[in-house]
Motif scaffolding. Structure first.
Motif, PDB file in Angstrom:
ATOM      1  N   THR A  88      41.580  26.328  40.131  1.00 14.58           N
ATOM      2  CA  THR A  88      41.103  27.452  39.322  1.00 14.58           C
ATOM      3  C   THR A  88      42.252  28.368  38.917  1.00 14.58           C
ATOM      4  N   ALA A  89      43.254  28.532  39.812  1.00 14.59           N
ATOM      5  CA  ALA A  89      44.426  29.335  39.446  1.00 14.59           C
ATOM      6  C   ALA A  89      45.182  28.671  38.302  1.00 14.59           C
ATOM      7  N   CYS A  90      45.283  27.339  38.354  1.00 13.36           N
ATOM      8  CA  CYS A  90      45.938  26.608  37.263  1.00 13.36           C
ATOM      9  C   CYS A  90      45.178  26.809  35.960  1.00 13.36           C
ATOM     10  N   LEU A  91      43.862  26.735  36.018  1.00 16.01           N
ATOM     11  CA  LEU A  91      43.049  26.910  34.819  1.00 16.01           C
ATOM     12  C   LEU A  91      43.265  28.282  34.201  1.00 16.01           C
ATOM     13  N   VAL A  92      43.233  29.315  35.025  1.00 21.36           N
ATOM     14  CA  VAL A  92      43.431  30.685  34.529  1.00 21.36           C
ATOM     15  C   VAL A  92      44.809  30.836  33.902  1.00 21.36           C
ATOM     16  N   ARG A  93      45.828  30.269  34.567  1.00 23.40           N
ATOM     17  CA  ARG A  93      47.196  30.361  34.048  1.00 23.40           C
ATOM     18  C   ARG A  93      47.324  29.635  32.709  1.00 23.40           C
ATOM     19  N   GLU A  94      46.823  28.407  32.631  1.00 23.84           N
ATOM     20  CA  GLU A  94      46.944  27.626  31.398  1.00 23.84           C
ATOM     21  C   GLU A  94      46.190  28.284  30.246  1.00 23.84           C
ATOM     22  N   ALA A  95      45.026  28.864  30.526  1.00 26.40           N
ATOM     23  CA  ALA A  95      44.255  29.519  29.461  1.00 26.40           C
ATOM     24  C   ALA A  95      45.030  30.677  28.860  1.00 26.40           C
ATOM     25  N   ASP A  96      45.727  31.422  29.715  1.00 31.30           N
ATOM     26  CA  ASP A  96      46.530  32.542  29.221  1.00 31.30           C
ATOM     27  C   ASP A  96      47.769  32.045  28.488  1.00 31.30           C
ATOM     28  N   GLU A  97      48.493  31.062  29.083  1.00 35.55           N
ATOM     29  CA  GLU A  97      49.751  30.593  28.498  1.00 35.55           C
ATOM     30  C   GLU A  97      49.534  29.878  27.170  1.00 35.55           C
ATOM     31  N   ASP A 114      38.361  35.221  34.528  1.00 39.79           N
ATOM     32  CA  ASP A 114      38.258  35.548  35.949  1.00 39.79           C
ATOM     33  C   ASP A 114      37.885  34.264  36.691  1.00 39.79           C
ATOM     34  N   PRO A 115      38.621  33.893  37.746  1.00 38.13           N
ATOM     35  CA  PRO A 115      38.271  32.674  38.489  1.00 38.13           C
ATOM     36  C   PRO A 115      36.825  32.654  38.968  1.00 38.13           C
ATOM     37  N   ALA A 116      36.243  33.837  39.191  1.00 37.93           N
ATOM     38  CA  ALA A 116      34.851  33.895  39.642  1.00 37.93           C
ATOM     39  C   ALA A 116      33.872  33.474  38.555  1.00 37.93           C
TER      40      ALA A 116
END
Length: 480
Positions: free
Chosen positions: A382-391, A398-400
């Motif tokens: 989920t941290a990877c997903l959040v990072r990739e979406a921003d980058e 929000d991971p939640a």
């Protein structure tokens, strides 16, 4: 290979970028570079280019010699260029060795100015009728070096041109402009790394090595297996910045948690000694999917293969030391194969799905539609997903607010690494999709989930169809 006008001009412009106020005083040099004659040829009159080496020892003293040709003036080593000089810097190093006996391997570049001249001195030379020389002007490119070792080497002076030598304190440097610039740059005579490399391993005994191009003598470690990395550039605040930038430029590779490991000493293409700060980090991706921009290939290699590979002895020793310290296993346990983990963002809005069109030159799925995706590094999915979406798209999630909605377990080619592709649905997000990485994605577009575009990455199509059908798992490419 001789000096080119373009190289001299590029070096001059790099210098003027640091000292823009000197452009007017160097107008004559710029005019010389615009002319028809060779600016590096000593026969070019009324002016030509020369080079000098400014060598500083650990006691912050600068080497000066007494030139016979200049009526005994005390100057830094230097002189005219020659046809075999590959660059202005190597011309300065050649003059240093010829006049003082100090070889290039006894000095190293400085962090403060790297390979850019610290000064371009303009001085007039009197006519020498006995030698048939008329009065002319020198544009002297001065390069600064630190001694690589604690003590200065024994000097072997060139008797026909040099009548003596002395190490002068920085405050006593004979050239006032040079003295001022050395003090401003805070060159203290202490060598430090100006290159950075990454010793990348997977934690299971494999090391990521880079095969560099062969038959290119101007490339460092030509034809050798080496670590990814490169030289510090002016915009790098730290050597960590350097290695992060180099990994991104060479292979679009991001390694989390890079930490200093050791300093390796190698010989640069100019012959100088190069201290290299080696960072270490873990990564377990598929090298075949890295869009390599330099060299031939990158590959996972085990320590038992090192003796049979072409690499610098210092690099081999460094790798073997790391393997011994980490008690690298001989190989994965029987039947165990590492799987690559990919994370994917499934965004649906009013029955439409967000897809991105991959850049035509992309290493994977060029000119093909795909969901926003990335490889999981040393982080949670989920941290990877959040990072990739921003980058990739400037989306804030929000991971939640994400849930796993589909998994595709696949092999995309015979012998390829198995992949676990996780598709997460974001219930909420902030922002409008932007082209944050135009070298990878050229368009974001919402598509009707019932009428998906062509071409579309096959496993992405399978995942979207599975999500809409309420299935949570798909297998692709496995032999049955």
């Amino acid at each position: 290979m001789s000096l080119t006008r373009s190289h001299i001009r590029a070096t001059t412009e790099e210098y003027l970028a640091r000292h823009p106020h000197e452009r007017e005083s160097l107008a004559g040099l710029l005019s010389l570079l615009d002319g028809a004659d060779d600016p590096a040829d000593r026969a070019t009159l009324p002016a030509h280019v020369t080079c000098s080496a400014v060598v500083i020892d650990r006691r912050c003293r600068v080497l000066h010699i007494r030139h016979r040709a200049s009526d005994g003036l005390v100057l830094t080593p230097g002189g005219h260029t020659e046809s075999g000089d590959r660059s202005l810097l190597t011309a300065a190093l050649r003059e240093l060795q010829e006049e003082t006996g100090i070889p290039p391997g006894a000095v190293c570049l400085t962090r403060q100015v790297l390979g850019t001249p610290i000064d371009i001195d303009v001085h007039d030379i009197d006519a020498r009728p006995a030698k048939g020389e008329q009065a002319h002007r020198h544009y002297d490119f001065r390069f600064v070096f630190h001694l690589a070792d604690e003590e200065p080497p024994a000097l072997a002076l060139q008797d026909e041109e040099v009548s003596g030598a002395q190490w002068l304190p920085l405050a006593d440097v004979r050239s006032s402009t040079l003295r001022t610039k050395l003090l401003q740059a805070q060159c203290d005579g202490r060598p430090e790394p100006v290159n950075a490399s990454a010793l990348i391993h997977d934690g299971n005994g494999r090391y990521l090595l880079h095969l560099r191009d062969a038959n290119k003598p101007w490339i460092w470690e030509s034809g050798c297996w080496s670590l990814l990395g490169g030289g510090r550039e002016p915009q790098d605040r730290t050597l960590l910045d350097t290695v992060v930038r180099e990994l991104r430029e060479e292979a679009e590779l991001t390694v989390a948690g890079l930490a200093p490991y050791a300093v390796e000493h190698v010989t640069g293409t100019d012959g100088t000694r190069v201290p290299v700060q080696v960072f270490t980090g873990r990564w377990n991706g598929d090298p075949a999917r890295l869009p390599l921009t330099e060299g031939v290939m990158v590959a996972w290699v085990r320590p038992e293969k090192f003796p049979y590979m072409t690499m610098l002895p210092s690099t081999r020793a460094l790798l073997e030391r790391h393997a011994a310290e980490h008690d690298a296993p001989a190989g994965p346990a029987a039947g165990t194969v590492l799987n690559v983990v990919g994370v994917h963002l499934y965004l649906e809005r009013d029955g439409q799905v967000l897809l991105g069109l991959r850049h035509p030159d992309s290493a994977y799925a060029g000119n093909t539609w795909h969901v926003l995706a990335g490889h999981c590094e040393a982080e949670s999915a989920t941290a990877c997903l959040v990072r990739e979406a921003d980058e990739e798209a400037g989306l804030v999630i929000d991971p939640a607010d994400v849930e796993l909605v589909h998994t595709v377990h696949m092999v995309d080619r015979p012998g390829g690494s198995p992949r676990v592709n996780l598709f997460f649905r974001a219930r909420r997000w902030e922002g409008t999709p932007e082209l944050r990485e135009p070298d990878k994605c050229v368009a974001w577009q919402w598509w009707n989930a019932k009428d998906l575009p062509e071409p579309l990455v096959p496993y992405t199509r399978a995942a979207i169809e599975g999500i809409r059908a309420g299935r949570v798992y798909t297998e692709l490419g496995w032999a049955r």
